[in-house]
Design a protein around this motif. Structure first.
Motif, PDB file in Angstrom:
ATOM      1  N   PHE A 194      10.124  32.803  -0.979  1.00  0.00           N
ATOM      2  CA  PHE A 194      10.741  32.690  -2.316  1.00  0.00           C
ATOM      3  C   PHE A 194      12.249  32.503  -2.183  1.00  0.00           C
ATOM      4  O   PHE A 194      12.841  31.613  -2.809  1.00  0.00           O
ATOM      5  N   PHE A 195      12.884  33.308  -1.332  1.00  0.00           N
ATOM      6  CA  PHE A 195      14.333  33.218  -1.166  1.00  0.00           C
ATOM      7  C   PHE A 195      14.736  31.910  -0.505  1.00  0.00           C
ATOM      8  O   PHE A 195      15.696  31.266  -0.926  1.00  0.00           O
ATOM      9  N   GLN A 222      16.730  32.451 -11.164  1.00  0.00           N
ATOM     10  CA  GLN A 222      15.536  33.102 -10.622  1.00  0.00           C
ATOM     11  C   GLN A 222      15.900  34.137  -9.556  1.00  0.00           C
ATOM     12  O   GLN A 222      15.306  35.227  -9.505  1.00  0.00           O
ATOM     13  N   LEU A 223      16.874  33.807  -8.711  1.00  0.00           N
ATOM     14  CA  LEU A 223      17.334  34.772  -7.716  1.00  0.00           C
ATOM     15  C   LEU A 223      17.911  36.016  -8.384  1.00  0.00           C
ATOM     16  O   LEU A 223      17.621  37.151  -8.000  1.00  0.00           O
ATOM     17  N   TYR A 283      17.723  27.111  -0.917  1.00  0.00           N
ATOM     18  CA  TYR A 283      17.800  25.683  -0.621  1.00  0.00           C
ATOM     19  C   TYR A 283      18.122  24.892  -1.891  1.00  0.00           C
ATOM     20  O   TYR A 283      18.945  23.976  -1.880  1.00  0.00           O
ATOM     21  N   ARG A 284      17.495  25.259  -2.996  1.00  0.00           N
ATOM     22  CA  ARG A 284      17.718  24.513  -4.239  1.00  0.00           C
ATOM     23  C   ARG A 284      19.112  24.753  -4.806  1.00  0.00           C
ATOM     24  O   ARG A 284      19.709  23.853  -5.393  1.00  0.00           O
ATOM     25  N   VAL A 285      19.631  25.971  -4.643  1.00  0.00           N
ATOM     26  CA  VAL A 285      20.999  26.232  -5.109  1.00  0.00           C
ATOM     27  C   VAL A 285      21.995  25.372  -4.332  1.00  0.00           C
ATOM     28  O   VAL A 285      22.913  24.774  -4.905  1.00  0.00           O
ATOM     29  N   LEU A 294      23.036  33.468   0.049  1.00  0.00           N
ATOM     30  CA  LEU A 294      23.349  32.061   0.296  1.00  0.00           C
ATOM     31  C   LEU A 294      24.055  31.890   1.640  1.00  0.00           C
ATOM     32  O   LEU A 294      23.709  31.019   2.437  1.00  0.00           O
ATOM     33  N   ALA A 295      25.065  32.741   1.876  1.00  0.00           N
ATOM     34  CA  ALA A 295      25.826  32.636   3.121  1.00  0.00           C
ATOM     35  C   ALA A 295      24.979  33.058   4.319  1.00  0.00           C
ATOM     36  O   ALA A 295      25.006  32.420   5.377  1.00  0.00           O
TER      37      ALA A 295
END
Length: 396
Positions: free
Chosen positions: A162-163, A185-186, A168-170, A234-235
Motif C-alpha cells: 500500500f505504501f 490516502q497516506l 510512487y504515485r505521489v 517519501l524520503a
C-alpha cells in the motif's frame, strides 16, 4: 550571465549532470533557468555560494509563497497546504525537527544496524535462491529502504505494498490530481494508525515517540504530525532506494574503484560519501527569496524563485578537483546530497547506514555480479523526480 536554460532536463548518463546544463557549469555560481510553467528562476551552481545562501534567512522554504518553484505540475498542489518540516521556516521548523532528532541520532541508527544487516542478508538470500537475473531496484534497494523505514516508524510491514504504491504515485504520477489523491490516502491511513497507537499506548518507534512528545508538550497539531510522517515515508522509500540502486550501477561501471573497495572494505564509508557527491540523486533544492541578496555583480530580488542544483554544486571543481572522476582518495565532505543549513536531511545517518550495508553485503556475497543488459538500456526516470534506475537487472 548565461542564456536561460530549461530545467529540469533528463540525464544522458544516470550519474552525471544533464548535458544541457553545460553552459551553467561553465558560468558559476549563478545561472538562469526556465521552469515547466514558463517562469524564470535563479539556479545556484557554485558550491561556496550554495552553502552561503542555504544558511541565509532570506532564502525561504515556504511552499505557499506564490513564486515558489516547482519542478512539475503534480507538485503545484502543494501550495494549497502548509507542508510541515519541509515547507516551513523559523520557529515552526524548529518545533517539527526537534521531535525527530532522537530517532535519527547516530546512537539510534547504530542500534538499527543489526536489523538493517538482517534485512539486506534476507534480500540477498532470496536473490541467490531464485537465481539470476535479479532486479537490484526492487529486490534489494526498495525492499531494504521500505522495511527499514517501516520498522523505524512503527508501520506494519505487511501493508508495505500500500505504501509503495502511494509513495510512487505521489512522487512520479503525471498529474497533480493523482498525486494529491495518493497523499490523502497516506494521510488517512496514518491518522488511523496514530489513533491505534495512542489507544494501545505503544512505545519504541518514531510514531509513538511523536505522540508522546505531542502529549507532553502539545506543540504540534495532529495533522502536522501526520504530514511529517508522510514526508519521512517519501524520503525513506525513494531517495535511499535510488541511492542503493544507482550506486550499484555506478560501481559496476567503474570496475577499478569497485576492485579497490573489495580489496579494502574499510574504504566503504568514504566511498558512500563520494557516491553521494558524485550521483546527486536528488537534483534540486527549491527555495524563494524574501529579500534582496547580492551575489557579486548580480542581485537575487525579493520574491525571486531560487533552485539549488545539487549535481552542479557537487561537481564544482573549486571545491572538488577533477569533479567528474569517482575517487575514494578525496574527502567528499560538505556535499549537498542531504542539503545544507537548517533543513539538512534529518535522516542522513540512517540513509548512510542502509547504503553502506547494502553495497558491502551485495558485492561480498555475489562477487561476480554484473549488468544483465547494456548500460545504455537501463531505464531511468524523468528529470523531475529522484534519479535512480527504474529497474536494474543483474546476473552472476
Amino acid at each position: 550571465m548565461t542564456e536561460v536554460v530549461a530545467w529540469p532536463q533528463d540525464r544522458t548518463c544516470p550519474y552525471d549532470p544533464a548535458e544541457g546544463y553545460r553552459s551553467l557549469r561553465e558560468n558559476r555560481p549563478l545561472g538562469r533557468i526556465r521552469l515547466y510553467d514558463g517562469r524564470e528562476a535563479w539556479l545556484v551552481t557554485g558550491h561556496a555560494v550554495g552553502r552561503r545562501l542555504l544558511n541565509d534567512p532570506r532564502i525561504s522554504s515556504d511552499q505557499q509563497h506564490p513564486n515558489f518553484p516547482f519542478p512539475a505540475p503534480r507538485f503545484a498542489g502543494s501550495q494549497e497546504f502548509r507542508t510541515p518540516l519541509l515547507g516551513v521556516d523559523g520557529a515552526d521548523h524548529k518545533v517539527h525537527r526537534r521531535g525527530l532528532i532522537p530517532s535519527f541520532s547516530y546512537k539510534r541508527v547504530s542500534s538499527l544496524r543489526p536489523h538493517i544487516q538482517e534485512t539486506v542478508d534476507g534480500c540477498v538470500d532470496r536473490m541467490l535462491e531464485k537465481g539470476p537475473p535479479a532486479d537490484i531496484t526492487e529486490d534489494l534497494a526498495v525492499a531494504v529502504s521500505s522495511q527499514t523505514v517501516c520498522s523505524l516508524l512503527g508501520v506494519p510491514y505487511d501493508e508495505n505494498e500500500f505504501f509503495k504504491d502511494r509513495v510512487y504515485r505521489v512522487l512520479r504520477s503525471s498529474s497533480n490530481e493523482e498525486a494529491q489523491d495518493a497523499s490523502i490516502q497516506l494521510q488517512k491511513y496514518l491518522g488511523e494508525l496514530f489513533d491505534r497507537k495512542e489507544a494501545e499506548k505503544t512505545t519504541g518507534d518514531l510514531l509513538s515517540d511523536l505522540l508522546e512528545d505531542q502529549a507532553r508538550n502539545n506543540t504540534i497539531p495532529r495533522h502536522e504530525l501526520i504530514g511529517i510522517v508522510v514526508l519521512l515515508l517519501l524520503a525513506g522509500y525513494d531517495t535511499t532506494a535510488s541511492m542503493i540502486s544507482l550506486s550499484t550501477f555506478t560501481l559496476l561501471q567503474h570496475p577499478e574503484q569497485l576492485a579497490q573497495l573489495r580489496a579494502d572494505p574499510s574504504l566503504m564509508p568514504t566511498a558512500v560519501e563520494e557516491l553521494l557527491r558524485f550521483q546527486s540523486v536528488a537534483e534540486g533544492v527549491l527555495r524563494v527569496a524574501t529579500g534582496d541578496i547580492e551575489i557579486g555583480a548580480q542581485t537575487i530580488r525579493a520574491d525571486d524563485p531560487v533552485v539549488f542544483s545539487n549535481s552542479l554544486m557537487n561537481r564544482d571543481g573549486e571545491m572538488y578537483p577533477s569533479p567528474d572522476e569517482l575517487s575514494w582518495s578525496r574527502s567528499a565532505r560538505h556535499h549537498f546530497a542531504f542539503g545544507h543549513g537548517i533543513h539538512q536531511c534529518v535522516g542522513q545517518n540512517l540513509a548512510r547506514a542502509e547504503i553502506e550495508i547494502s553495497l558491502r553485503t551485495l558485492f561480498e556475497r555475489i562477487p561476480d555480479i554484473r549488468l544483465a543488459l547494456p548500460a545504455d538500456e537501463v531505464p531511468m526516470p524523468p528529470a523531475d523526480t529522484v534519479q535512480g534506475p527504474v529497474e536494474l537487472l543483474v546476473t552472476w
